[in-house]
Design a protein around this motif. Structure first.
Motif, mmCIF file in Angstrom:
data_model
loop_
_atom_site.group_PDB
_atom_site.id
_atom_site.type_symbol
_atom_site.label_atom_id
_atom_site.label_comp_id
_atom_site.label_asym_id
_atom_site.label_seq_id
_atom_site.Cartn_x
_atom_site.Cartn_y
_atom_site.Cartn_z
ATOM 1 N N ILE A 22 0.857 -1.184 0.000
ATOM 2 C CA ILE A 22 0.000 0.000 0.000
ATOM 3 C C ILE A 22 0.891 1.232 0.000
ATOM 4 O O ILE A 22 1.807 1.347 0.813
ATOM 5 C CB ILE A 22 -0.947 0.017 1.212
ATOM 6 C CG1 ILE A 22 -1.872 -1.201 1.167
ATOM 7 C CG2 ILE A 22 -1.745 1.319 1.257
ATOM 8 C CD1 ILE A 22 -2.784 -1.340 2.364
ATOM 9 N N LEU A 23 0.621 2.139 -0.921
ATOM 10 C CA LEU A 23 1.374 3.380 -1.051
ATOM 11 C C LEU A 23 0.438 4.528 -0.691
ATOM 12 O O LEU A 23 -0.618 4.683 -1.300
ATOM 13 C CB LEU A 23 1.904 3.521 -2.476
ATOM 14 C CG LEU A 23 2.771 2.334 -2.932
ATOM 15 C CD1 LEU A 23 2.993 2.372 -4.431
ATOM 16 C CD2 LEU A 23 4.082 2.324 -2.196
ATOM 17 N N ALA A 24 0.822 5.293 0.311
ATOM 18 C CA ALA A 24 -0.042 6.341 0.856
ATOM 19 C C ALA A 24 0.549 7.713 0.561
ATOM 20 O O ALA A 24 1.749 7.939 0.764
ATOM 21 C CB ALA A 24 -0.200 6.148 2.361
ATOM 22 N N TYR A 25 -0.283 8.631 0.111
ATOM 23 C CA TYR A 25 0.146 9.985 -0.262
ATOM 24 C C TYR A 25 -0.779 11.016 0.368
ATOM 25 O O TYR A 25 -1.954 10.744 0.600
ATOM 26 C CB TYR A 25 0.097 10.163 -1.788
ATOM 27 C CG TYR A 25 1.095 9.297 -2.496
ATOM 28 C CD1 TYR A 25 2.361 9.775 -2.795
ATOM 29 C CD2 TYR A 25 0.780 7.988 -2.835
ATOM 30 C CE1 TYR A 25 3.286 8.967 -3.426
ATOM 31 C CE2 TYR A 25 1.701 7.172 -3.466
ATOM 32 C CZ TYR A 25 2.954 7.674 -3.758
ATOM 33 O OH TYR A 25 3.863 6.861 -4.379
ATOM 34 N N GLU B 221 -7.547 2.605 -3.630
ATOM 35 C CA GLU B 221 -8.329 2.094 -2.510
ATOM 36 C C GLU B 221 -9.166 3.188 -1.858
ATOM 37 O O GLU B 221 -10.305 2.967 -1.485
ATOM 38 C CB GLU B 221 -7.415 1.462 -1.472
ATOM 39 C CG GLU B 221 -8.135 1.118 -0.210
ATOM 40 C CD GLU B 221 -7.923 -0.301 0.226
ATOM 41 O OE1 GLU B 221 -8.555 -0.666 1.211
ATOM 42 O OE2 GLU B 221 -7.155 -1.024 -0.392
ATOM 43 N N GLN B 222 -8.562 4.349 -1.712
ATOM 44 C CA GLN B 222 -9.301 5.416 -1.043
ATOM 45 C C GLN B 222 -8.678 6.754 -1.385
ATOM 46 O O GLN B 222 -7.463 6.879 -1.503
ATOM 47 C CB GLN B 222 -9.231 5.190 0.474
ATOM 48 C CG GLN B 222 -10.330 5.815 1.253
ATOM 49 C CD GLN B 222 -10.401 5.230 2.653
ATOM 50 O OE1 GLN B 222 -9.466 5.355 3.430
ATOM 51 N NE2 GLN B 222 -11.507 4.601 2.975
ATOM 52 N N ILE B 223 -9.532 7.740 -1.559
ATOM 53 C CA ILE B 223 -9.083 9.113 -1.745
ATOM 54 C C ILE B 223 -10.085 10.012 -1.036
ATOM 55 O O ILE B 223 -11.293 9.754 -1.065
ATOM 56 C CB ILE B 223 -8.945 9.504 -3.235
ATOM 57 C CG1 ILE B 223 -8.416 10.939 -3.362
ATOM 58 C CG2 ILE B 223 -10.235 9.277 -3.995
ATOM 59 C CD1 ILE B 223 -7.986 11.319 -4.765
ATOM 60 N N ALA B 224 -9.567 11.026 -0.370
ATOM 61 C CA ALA B 224 -10.430 11.996 0.306
ATOM 62 C C ALA B 224 -9.731 13.348 0.311
ATOM 63 O O ALA B 224 -8.510 13.426 0.465
ATOM 64 C CB ALA B 224 -10.733 11.549 1.730
ATOM 65 N N CYS C 56 -4.518 9.851 -0.467
ATOM 66 C CA CYS C 56 -4.983 8.709 -1.244
ATOM 67 C C CYS C 56 -4.139 7.492 -0.919
ATOM 68 O O CYS C 56 -2.985 7.615 -0.489
ATOM 69 C CB CYS C 56 -5.009 8.984 -2.745
ATOM 70 S SG CYS C 56 -3.422 9.128 -3.537
ATOM 71 N N LEU C 57 -4.756 6.330 -1.090
ATOM 72 C CA LEU C 57 -4.117 5.040 -0.846
ATOM 73 C C LEU C 57 -4.182 4.222 -2.126
ATOM 74 O O LEU C 57 -5.262 4.041 -2.692
ATOM 75 C CB LEU C 57 -4.844 4.274 0.264
ATOM 76 C CG LEU C 57 -5.021 4.963 1.613
ATOM 77 C CD1 LEU C 57 -5.903 4.126 2.522
ATOM 78 C CD2 LEU C 57 -3.670 5.225 2.258
ATOM 79 N N TRP C 58 -3.029 3.738 -2.575
ATOM 80 C CA TRP C 58 -2.930 2.848 -3.726
ATOM 81 C C TRP C 58 -2.521 1.473 -3.213
ATOM 82 O O TRP C 58 -1.560 1.354 -2.452
ATOM 83 C CB TRP C 58 -1.861 3.335 -4.700
ATOM 84 C CG TRP C 58 -2.149 4.645 -5.358
ATOM 85 C CD1 TRP C 58 -1.672 5.881 -4.997
ATOM 86 C CD2 TRP C 58 -2.961 4.866 -6.512
ATOM 87 N NE1 TRP C 58 -2.139 6.839 -5.855
ATOM 88 C CE2 TRP C 58 -2.930 6.244 -6.799
ATOM 89 C CE3 TRP C 58 -3.705 4.025 -7.333
ATOM 90 C CZ2 TRP C 58 -3.618 6.799 -7.869
ATOM 91 C CZ3 TRP C 58 -4.390 4.583 -8.401
ATOM 92 C CH2 TRP C 58 -4.339 5.951 -8.660
#
Length: 168
Positions: free
Chosen positions: A37-40, A69-72, A52-54
């Motif tokens: 998981i790559l988180a930015y 996976e998720q973006i906010a 965001c999470l890839w």
């Protein structure tokens, strides 16, 4: 995203995903799952305004199916291009990371509520198309979107008013 970003990112998560609980713990678990998981985060005036999470799907492969996976984005900054920039710039970095591991990006997968207006963002930025609908999966019907041609990513202009927006 770094450990120091978790409190601010968790506040954004809590506001964006009202049916989910334990925002801080959720993001902390994802942060330590690198490189799967790559988180930015996106920042403005050194403040976290989005994340965001890839996630790499189905193991580490030569051709990666990657899930957004998720973006906010903080409500204060929604509609200002932050989500677009966060997706396109972080995806450029993800591609570089994949390349260092001998992998290349094949497709991007997104699941979201069928009534989520963010589908327009995913279509515009990634070229994602709805491929399936799963009835009543989480809190409502869920769509599965797939972006198959990602050659255009990274060619969007920077959004005005957002400084130094991307950090891993």
């Amino acid at each position: 995203m770094q450990q120091d970003d978790l409190v601010a990112a968790a506040e954004i998560h809590k506001d964006a995903f009202i049916r989910q609980r334990n925002s801080y713990h959720w993001l902390a678990c994802n942060l330590v799952a690198y490189p799967r998981i790559l988180a930015y985060i996106a920042t403005h005036d050194e403040r976290c305004i989005g994340y965001c999470l890839w996630t790499q799907k189905s193991g580490f492969r030569p051709e990666v199916v990657l899930e957004l996976e998720q973006i906010a984005v903080s409500t204060e900054f929604q509609g200002k291009g932050v989500g677009t920039q966060l997706i396109s710039e972080s995806l450029q970095d993800v591609r570089s990371i994949l390349a260092t591991h001998g992998s290349a990006l094949k497709h991007v997968l997104i699941t979201t509520r069928a009534d989520n207006s963010a589908q327009r963002l995913y279509a515009a930025v990634l070229g994602a198309k709805v491929e399936a609908v799963i009835n009543n999966l989480y809190s409502a019907d869920e769509v599965i979107m797939v972006a198959r041609d990602l050659s255009h990513i990274g060619q969007e202009p920077r959004s005005p008013g957002v400084d130094n927006p991307l950090q891993s």
